[in-house]
Design a protein around this motif. Structure first.
Motif, PDB file in Angstrom:
ATOM      1  N   VAL A   1       0.850  -1.192   0.000  1.00  0.00           N
ATOM      2  CA  VAL A   1       0.000   0.000   0.000  1.00  0.00           C
ATOM      3  C   VAL A   1       0.881   1.235   0.000  1.00  0.00           C
ATOM      4  CG1 VAL A   1      -1.714   1.325   1.280  1.00  0.00           C
ATOM      5  CG2 VAL A   1      -1.873  -1.163   1.212  1.00  0.00           C
ATOM      6  N   GLN A   2       0.526   2.205  -0.828  1.00  0.00           N
ATOM      7  CA  GLN A   2       1.281   3.459  -0.910  1.00  0.00           C
ATOM      8  C   GLN A   2       0.341   4.644  -0.979  1.00  0.00           C
ATOM      9  OE1 GLN A   2       3.798   3.118  -4.386  1.00  0.00           O
ATOM     10  NE2 GLN A   2       5.499   2.314  -3.179  1.00  0.00           N
ATOM     11  N   LEU A   3       0.816   5.783  -0.456  1.00  0.00           N
ATOM     12  CA  LEU A   3       0.142   7.054  -0.621  1.00  0.00           C
ATOM     13  C   LEU A   3       1.047   7.968  -1.425  1.00  0.00           C
ATOM     14  CD1 LEU A   3      -1.400   7.820   2.891  1.00  0.00           C
ATOM     15  CD2 LEU A   3      -2.567   6.955   0.873  1.00  0.00           C
ATOM     16  N   GLN A   4       0.498   8.601  -2.438  1.00  0.00           N
ATOM     17  CA  GLN A   4       1.266   9.504  -3.294  1.00  0.00           C
ATOM     18  C   GLN A   4       0.592  10.867  -3.279  1.00  0.00           C
ATOM     19  OE1 GLN A   4       4.123   8.678  -5.074  1.00  0.00           O
ATOM     20  NE2 GLN A   4       4.325  10.810  -5.675  1.00  0.00           N
ATOM     21  N   SER A  20      -3.545  16.805  -3.915  1.00  0.00           N
ATOM     22  CA  SER A  20      -4.210  15.521  -4.128  1.00  0.00           C
ATOM     23  C   SER A  20      -3.349  14.421  -3.535  1.00  0.00           C
ATOM     24  CB  SER A  20      -4.411  15.253  -5.619  1.00  0.00           C
ATOM     25  OG  SER A  20      -5.198  16.250  -6.229  1.00  0.00           O
ATOM     26  N   CYS A  21      -3.998  13.343  -3.132  1.00  0.00           N
ATOM     27  CA  CYS A  21      -3.275  12.196  -2.580  1.00  0.00           C
ATOM     28  C   CYS A  21      -3.995  10.935  -3.014  1.00  0.00           C
ATOM     29  CB  CYS A  21      -3.212  12.280  -1.059  1.00  0.00           C
ATOM     30  SG  CYS A  21      -2.392  10.893  -0.264  1.00  0.00           S
ATOM     31  N   ALA A  22      -3.242  10.025  -3.617  1.00  0.00           N
ATOM     32  CA  ALA A  22      -3.813   8.788  -4.118  1.00  0.00           C
ATOM     33  C   ALA A  22      -3.286   7.604  -3.329  1.00  0.00           C
ATOM     34  CB  ALA A  22      -3.452   8.621  -5.593  1.00  0.00           C
ATOM     35  N   ALA A  23      -4.184   6.755  -2.897  1.00  0.00           N
ATOM     36  CA  ALA A  23      -3.817   5.509  -2.225  1.00  0.00           C
ATOM     37  C   ALA A  23      -3.887   4.382  -3.236  1.00  0.00           C
ATOM     38  CB  ALA A  23      -4.756   5.237  -1.063  1.00  0.00           C
TER      39      ALA A  23
END
Length: 118
Positions: A1-4, A20-23
């Motif tokens: 799992v990553q958050l960008q 913005s942040c994408a999981a």
């Protein structure tokens, strides 16, 4: 799992930015999501958070200027920042409580720098 996290940059006082942040990864469910910030020499503080049901919490310093939102279908969280002030300058980090295949865990994005010039 990553958050960008992305969307930071240089803006003049009074301007706006949208973070913005994408999981991504093997995600079963995402509970609370939020944005924190850390200015040079200071601790990391909560800016805003949002539950999976859309309930929000804001730091007093950003109330009325920042808006947090999320798209549960896309595993995204956003921070709309208006009327920016030089004191908003910081590295902004997204955070999320994520249920993966194994368990529930808190994750941090890598941070995105917001610089507000006077």
């Amino acid at each position: 799992v990553q958050l960008q996290a992305y969307g930071g940059g240089l803006v003049q006082a009074g301007g706006s930015l949208r973070l913005s942040c994408a999981a991504s990864g093997r995600i079963r469910r995402i509970d609370d999501m939020g944005w924190y910030r850390q200015a040079p020499g200071k601790q990391r503080d909560l800016v805003a958070s949002i539950t999976s049901g859309g309930r929000t919490v804001y730091a007093d310093s950003v109330k009325g200027r920042f808006t947090i939102s999320r798209d549960n279908a896309k595993n995204m969280v956003y921070l709309q920042m208006n009327s920016l002030k030089p004191e908003d300058t910081a590295v902004y980090y997204c955070n999320a409580d994520i249920w993966s295949l194994a368990a529930r865990q808190g994750y941090w994005g890598q941070g995105t720098l917001v610089t507000v010039s006077s």
